[in-house]
Design a protein around this motif. Structure first.
Motif, PDB file in Angstrom:
ATOM      1  N   VAL A 181      30.490  36.478  29.683  1.00  0.00           N
ATOM      2  CA  VAL A 181      31.513  36.301  30.711  1.00  0.00           C
ATOM      3  C   VAL A 181      31.016  35.481  31.895  1.00  0.00           C
ATOM      4  CG1 VAL A 181      30.985  38.571  31.753  1.00  0.00           C
ATOM      5  CG2 VAL A 181      33.231  37.571  32.066  1.00  0.00           C
ATOM      6  N   VAL A 182      29.785  35.746  32.295  1.00  0.00           N
ATOM      7  CA  VAL A 182      29.311  35.161  33.548  1.00  0.00           C
ATOM      8  C   VAL A 182      29.089  33.645  33.436  1.00  0.00           C
ATOM      9  CG1 VAL A 182      26.870  35.668  33.200  1.00  0.00           C
ATOM     10  CG2 VAL A 182      27.779  35.732  35.471  1.00  0.00           C
ATOM     11  N   HIS A 213      36.686  32.604  29.419  1.00  0.00           N
ATOM     12  CA  HIS A 213      36.230  33.532  30.461  1.00  0.00           C
ATOM     13  C   HIS A 213      37.222  34.684  30.634  1.00  0.00           C
ATOM     14  CE1 HIS A 213      36.259  34.713  34.833  1.00  0.00           C
ATOM     15  NE2 HIS A 213      35.117  35.179  34.395  1.00  0.00           N
ATOM     16  N   ARG A 259      36.477  38.625  30.013  1.00  0.00           N
ATOM     17  CA  ARG A 259      36.506  39.475  31.207  1.00  0.00           C
ATOM     18  C   ARG A 259      37.473  40.658  31.052  1.00  0.00           C
ATOM     19  NH1 ARG A 259      35.355  38.856  37.039  1.00  0.00           N
ATOM     20  NH2 ARG A 259      37.017  39.931  38.120  1.00  0.00           N
ATOM     21  N   ILE A 316      25.564  53.381  33.519  1.00  0.00           N
ATOM     22  CA  ILE A 316      26.181  52.323  32.707  1.00  0.00           C
ATOM     23  C   ILE A 316      26.021  52.651  31.214  1.00  0.00           C
ATOM     24  CG2 ILE A 316      24.192  50.738  32.803  1.00  0.00           C
ATOM     25  CD1 ILE A 316      27.822  49.594  32.863  1.00  0.00           C
ATOM     26  N   GLY A 321      24.871  45.198  35.163  1.00  0.00           N
ATOM     27  CA  GLY A 321      25.234  46.504  35.703  1.00  0.00           C
ATOM     28  C   GLY A 321      24.085  47.303  36.258  1.00  0.00           C
ATOM     29  N   THR A 362      21.059  45.070  39.145  1.00  0.00           N
ATOM     30  CA  THR A 362      21.617  44.834  40.491  1.00  0.00           C
ATOM     31  C   THR A 362      21.709  46.134  41.283  1.00  0.00           C
ATOM     32  OG1 THR A 362      23.737  45.011  39.371  1.00  0.00           O
ATOM     33  CG2 THR A 362      23.044  42.804  40.027  1.00  0.00           C
ATOM     34  N   LEU A 382      19.916  47.310  44.754  1.00  0.00           N
ATOM     35  CA  LEU A 382      20.651  47.680  45.977  1.00  0.00           C
ATOM     36  C   LEU A 382      20.261  49.070  46.475  1.00  0.00           C
ATOM     37  CD1 LEU A 382      22.750  46.896  48.088  1.00  0.00           C
ATOM     38  CD2 LEU A 382      24.516  47.845  46.597  1.00  0.00           C
ATOM     39  N   LEU A 406      22.231  40.085  44.662  1.00  0.00           N
ATOM     40  CA  LEU A 406      22.522  38.790  44.048  1.00  0.00           C
ATOM     41  C   LEU A 406      22.621  37.750  45.150  1.00  0.00           C
ATOM     42  CD1 LEU A 406      24.951  38.657  41.036  1.00  0.00           C
ATOM     43  CD2 LEU A 406      23.434  36.881  41.838  1.00  0.00           C
ATOM     44  N   PHE A 410      24.158  32.457  42.595  1.00  0.00           N
ATOM     45  CA  PHE A 410      24.253  32.044  41.190  1.00  0.00           C
ATOM     46  C   PHE A 410      24.496  30.550  41.182  1.00  0.00           C
ATOM     47  CE2 PHE A 410      25.584  35.643  38.067  1.00  0.00           C
ATOM     48  CZ  PHE A 410      24.292  36.131  38.104  1.00  0.00           C
ATOM     49  N   ARG A 444      26.138  26.843  39.812  1.00  0.00           N
ATOM     50  CA  ARG A 444      27.319  26.182  39.271  1.00  0.00           C
ATOM     51  C   ARG A 444      26.919  24.745  38.965  1.00  0.00           C
ATOM     52  NH1 ARG A 444      28.934  30.876  39.480  1.00  0.00           N
ATOM     53  NH2 ARG A 444      30.966  31.594  40.205  1.00  0.00           N
ATOM     54  N   GLY A 447      28.958  39.403  48.892  1.00  0.00           N
ATOM     55  CA  GLY A 447      27.866  39.984  48.101  1.00  0.00           C
ATOM     56  C   GLY A 447      28.269  40.393  46.696  1.00  0.00           C
ATOM     57  N   PHE A 448      29.565  40.598  46.463  1.00  0.00           N
ATOM     58  CA  PHE A 448      30.050  40.861  45.110  1.00  0.00           C
ATOM     59  C   PHE A 448      30.808  39.647  44.572  1.00  0.00           C
ATOM     60  CE2 PHE A 448      29.789  45.408  46.552  1.00  0.00           C
ATOM     61  CZ  PHE A 448      28.895  45.858  45.588  1.00  0.00           C
ATOM     62  N   GLY A 449      30.553  38.476  45.159  1.00  0.00           N
ATOM     63  CA  GLY A 449      31.216  37.263  44.705  1.00  0.00           C
ATOM     64  C   GLY A 449      32.647  37.204  45.199  1.00  0.00           C
ATOM     65  N   HIS A 461      35.325  34.892  39.109  1.00  0.00           N
ATOM     66  CA  HIS A 461      34.137  35.571  38.567  1.00  0.00           C
ATOM     67  C   HIS A 461      33.697  36.764  39.429  1.00  0.00           C
ATOM     68  CE1 HIS A 461      32.888  32.931  35.210  1.00  0.00           C
ATOM     69  NE2 HIS A 461      33.531  32.000  35.899  1.00  0.00           N
ATOM     70  N   CYS A 498      32.721  40.210  40.994  1.00  0.00           N
ATOM     71  CA  CYS A 498      32.061  41.291  40.245  1.00  0.00           C
ATOM     72  C   CYS A 498      33.055  42.323  39.711  1.00  0.00           C
ATOM     73  CB  CYS A 498      31.062  41.983  41.169  1.00  0.00           C
ATOM     74  SG  CYS A 498      30.172  43.300  40.340  1.00  0.00           S
TER      75      CYS A 498
HETATM   76  C1  HEM Z   1      24.884  46.133  43.726  1.00  0.00           C
HETATM   77  C2  HEM Z   1      25.386  45.883  42.612  1.00  0.00           C
HETATM   78  C3  HEM Z   1      26.039  44.575  42.230  1.00  0.00           C
HETATM   79  C4  HEM Z   1      26.101  43.366  42.887  1.00  0.00           C
HETATM   80  C5  HEM Z   1      25.505  42.990  44.230  1.00  0.00           C
HETATM   81  C6  HEM Z   1      26.840  42.461  42.030  1.00  0.00           C
HETATM   82  C7  HEM Z   1      27.161  41.160  42.376  1.00  0.00           C
HETATM   83  C8  HEM Z   1      27.903  40.299  41.588  1.00  0.00           C
HETATM   84  C9  HEM Z   1      28.291  38.963  41.963  1.00  0.00           C
HETATM   85  C10 HEM Z   1      27.937  38.284  43.276  1.00  0.00           C
HETATM   86  C11 HEM Z   1      28.986  38.424  40.926  1.00  0.00           C
HETATM   87  C12 HEM Z   1      29.620  37.041  40.873  1.00  0.00           C
HETATM   88  C13 HEM Z   1      28.821  36.060  40.039  1.00  0.00           C
HETATM   89  C14 HEM Z   1      29.400  34.658  40.051  1.00  0.00           C
HETATM   90  O1  HEM Z   1      30.281  34.310  40.841  1.00  0.00           O
HETATM   91  O2  HEM Z   1      28.935  33.838  39.234  1.00  0.00           O
HETATM   92  C15 HEM Z   1      29.021  39.434  39.889  1.00  0.00           C
HETATM   93  C16 HEM Z   1      29.616  39.269  38.664  1.00  0.00           C
HETATM   94  C17 HEM Z   1      29.581  40.233  37.683  1.00  0.00           C
HETATM   95  N1  HEM Z   1      29.161  41.541  37.806  1.00  0.00           N
HETATM   96 FE1  HEM Z   1      28.293  42.375  39.390  1.00  0.00          FE
HETATM   97  N2  HEM Z   1      27.197  43.131  40.902  1.00  0.00           N
HETATM   98  C18 HEM Z   1      26.750  44.432  40.995  1.00  0.00           C
HETATM   99  C19 HEM Z   1      26.936  45.453  40.097  1.00  0.00           C
HETATM  100  C20 HEM Z   1      27.570  45.311  38.903  1.00  0.00           C
HETATM  101  C21 HEM Z   1      27.824  46.381  37.975  1.00  0.00           C
HETATM  102  C22 HEM Z   1      27.497  47.861  38.230  1.00  0.00           C
HETATM  103  C23 HEM Z   1      28.405  45.816  36.883  1.00  0.00           C
HETATM  104  C24 HEM Z   1      28.872  46.432  35.592  1.00  0.00           C
HETATM  105  C25 HEM Z   1      28.929  47.658  35.333  1.00  0.00           C
HETATM  106  C26 HEM Z   1      28.534  44.393  37.133  1.00  0.00           C
HETATM  107  C27 HEM Z   1      29.060  43.468  36.270  1.00  0.00           C
HETATM  108  C28 HEM Z   1      29.318  42.157  36.584  1.00  0.00           C
HETATM  109  C29 HEM Z   1      29.858  41.202  35.637  1.00  0.00           C
HETATM  110  C30 HEM Z   1      30.175  41.478  34.167  1.00  0.00           C
HETATM  111  C31 HEM Z   1      30.024  40.007  36.322  1.00  0.00           C
HETATM  112  C32 HEM Z   1      30.580  38.692  35.770  1.00  0.00           C
HETATM  113  C33 HEM Z   1      32.059  38.617  36.044  1.00  0.00           C
HETATM  114  C34 HEM Z   1      32.648  37.291  35.614  1.00  0.00           C
HETATM  115  O3  HEM Z   1      31.912  36.341  35.350  1.00  0.00           O
HETATM  116  O4  HEM Z   1      33.892  37.232  35.512  1.00  0.00           O
HETATM  117  N3  HEM Z   1      28.030  44.130  38.376  1.00  0.00           N
HETATM  118  N4  HEM Z   1      28.365  40.576  40.319  1.00  0.00           N
END
Ligand code: HEM
Length: 410
Positions: A86-87, A94, A98, A149, A247, A250, A254, A293, A296, A298, A349-351, A355, A357
């Protein structure tokens, strides 16, 4: 020469904030040789890249910093996981990849996991509460997220340590310069993890259950075969491996940085003890101030102009969520760690966008539970003297290498 570049990259990764500050203040974009990419550092520019998905592809989002040796690649070739994830995918593919993740990590499903996460957190703290001291990363931070997870995916709890270990080894193999023998050993650990995931995928094809492994298998396969065909086994393992690593590593990171900063700002720790309702805002501030994170990649799909800089097709960008989160135009006093900010969740921080998170809510809940558990049960918690903290050299799982904590024993 190669070695020197890695050393400079390590320094930059351990302390990226001075570079971010320069890039935010520069005209246009700055090219950073250590990252082999244009650094996107301002909040506005990061949001623009994440919005313009047709021009800024995710194909290279996870490009490794190190290419494994031919011998390590040969070991990996014996494993599973050749499939899109997915990422690093764009457009319709995508969205298809997703969709099952969004369903499986919905607010209701996450809420249903909270009692288990709380039980595991309490059991881990029980294991060291009487000792008066602990190294948090090994005893807690690397354990809770894998258990949680693993449960959502549907892994046998006995397999979780091997799978968690495989995730850490995959990161080392692709992002650290390891000697050849270590690379081969790391590749073997990764393949061992893939075999566990393959076993889970094949089992769920014939015996579906209410878990994420079943959803992923269903999303990559058609029913009606006696067993899951080989190509779909690869796809399911790639998908599962990506999700597991995204999952747990990260969230582990944190947990480490959140406790580091809360204990490094004692008055804010005391405030949380008195006002636990501030814990969710404290978690957001930890993600904003020093999130795992940091960025990432591009790649441009055609010639584009960004922040006044003209880029050709195929230009690599490092989209620095961590730099945008310290942009004074979005966050007043950006370098100050302050859990009482008025709009704590406006960070990247979670995007953001397509995409963003999918696991953010799951991560937030685990952090909330952790901080509640530690403030309540170990109120006298402190950073241990004699253990200076060093950060791991990584842009994707920023955290302390080790975090030694101490408290008055009963
Ligand atoms: C502190 C914990 C976390 C942080 C800081 C974080 C941060 C991020 C960020 C910044 C992205 C965007 C990446 C991009 O734009 O290319 C992302 C995507 C993603 N995260 Fe997290 N994440 C965390 C925890 C998790 C957890 C717990 C899971 C799953 C159980 C997870 C699954 C994913 C997935 C699958 C993507 C890709 C989504 C996509 O491409 O559509 N993340 N995360």
């Amino acid at each position: 020469m190669e070695r020197e570049l890695h050393d400079r990259l390590d320094d930059l990764m351990r302390e990226p904030h001075p570079l971010y500050a320069r890039a935010r203040a520069a005209q246009g974009l700055v090219h950073v040789p250590e990252l082999a990419a244009w650094l996107v550092a301002r909040d506005e520019d990061v949001r623009e890249v994440l919005r313009r998905t047709e021009e800024f592809s995710s194909a290279n989002a996870l490009r490794p910093d190190v290419m494994p040796s031919p011998a390590a690649l040969a070991v990996l070739a014996g494993g599973f996981g050749a499939g899109p994830v997915v990422v690093t995918s764009d457009g319709e593919l995508h969205q298809r990849l997703r969709a099952p993740l969004v369903r499986a990590l919905s607010p209701a499903r996450v809420a249903a996991t909270v009692p288990y996460a709380r039980e595991r957190a309490a059991a881990l703290v029980d294991g060291f509460a009487k000792d008066g001291g602990v190294e948090l990363m090994a005893a807690y931070a690397r354990r809770l997220p894998g258990d949680v997870i693993g449960r959502i995916v549907g892994l046998d709890p006995a397999d979780v340590p091997l799978v968690v270990h495989g995730g850490h080894r995959a990161e080392e193999l692709l992002f650290r310069p390891l000697p050849e023998a270590e690379q081969i050993a790391a590749a073997q650990d990764v393949v061992a993890m893939q075999h566990v995931l393959d076993r889970c995928a094949r089992d769920r094809y014939t015996c579906p259950r209410a878990d994420l492994c079943t959803e992923i298998v269903a999303s990559v396969s058609e029913p009606g075969h006696a067993e899951l065909p080989l190509e779909q086994r690869h796809e399911a393992v790639a998908h599962l491996q990506n999700l597991l690593i995204a999952g747990h590593l990260t969230t582990t990171a944190l947990i480490g940085t959140t406790l580091l900063h809360l204990l490094g700002h004692r008055e804010q720790w005391e405030l949380l003890r008195e006002q636990p309702e501030l814990i969710p805002a404290a978690v957001e501030e930890a993600v904003r101030h020093d999130g795992p994170l940091q960025g990432f990649r591009r790649v441009t799909t055609r010639p584009v102009t960004l922040a006044g800089t003209e880029l050709p097709a195929g230009a690599e960008l490092f989209v620095a969520f961590g730099a945008a989160n310290r942009d004074a135009l979005r966050h007043p006093r950006p370098d100050t760690f302050d859990i009482t900010r008025s709009a704590p969740a406006r960070h990247l921080g979670f995007g953001f966008g397509a995409h963003a998170c999918v696991g953010a809510q799951l991560a937030r809940e685990q952090l909330r539970i952790t901080v509640e558990e530690f403030t309540r049960r170990l109120p006298g918690l402190r950073l241990a003297d004699g253990h200076p903290v060093t950060m791991r050299p990584t842009m994707i799982h920023r955290s302390p290498e080790e975090l030694h904590l101490t408290w008055p024993a009963d």
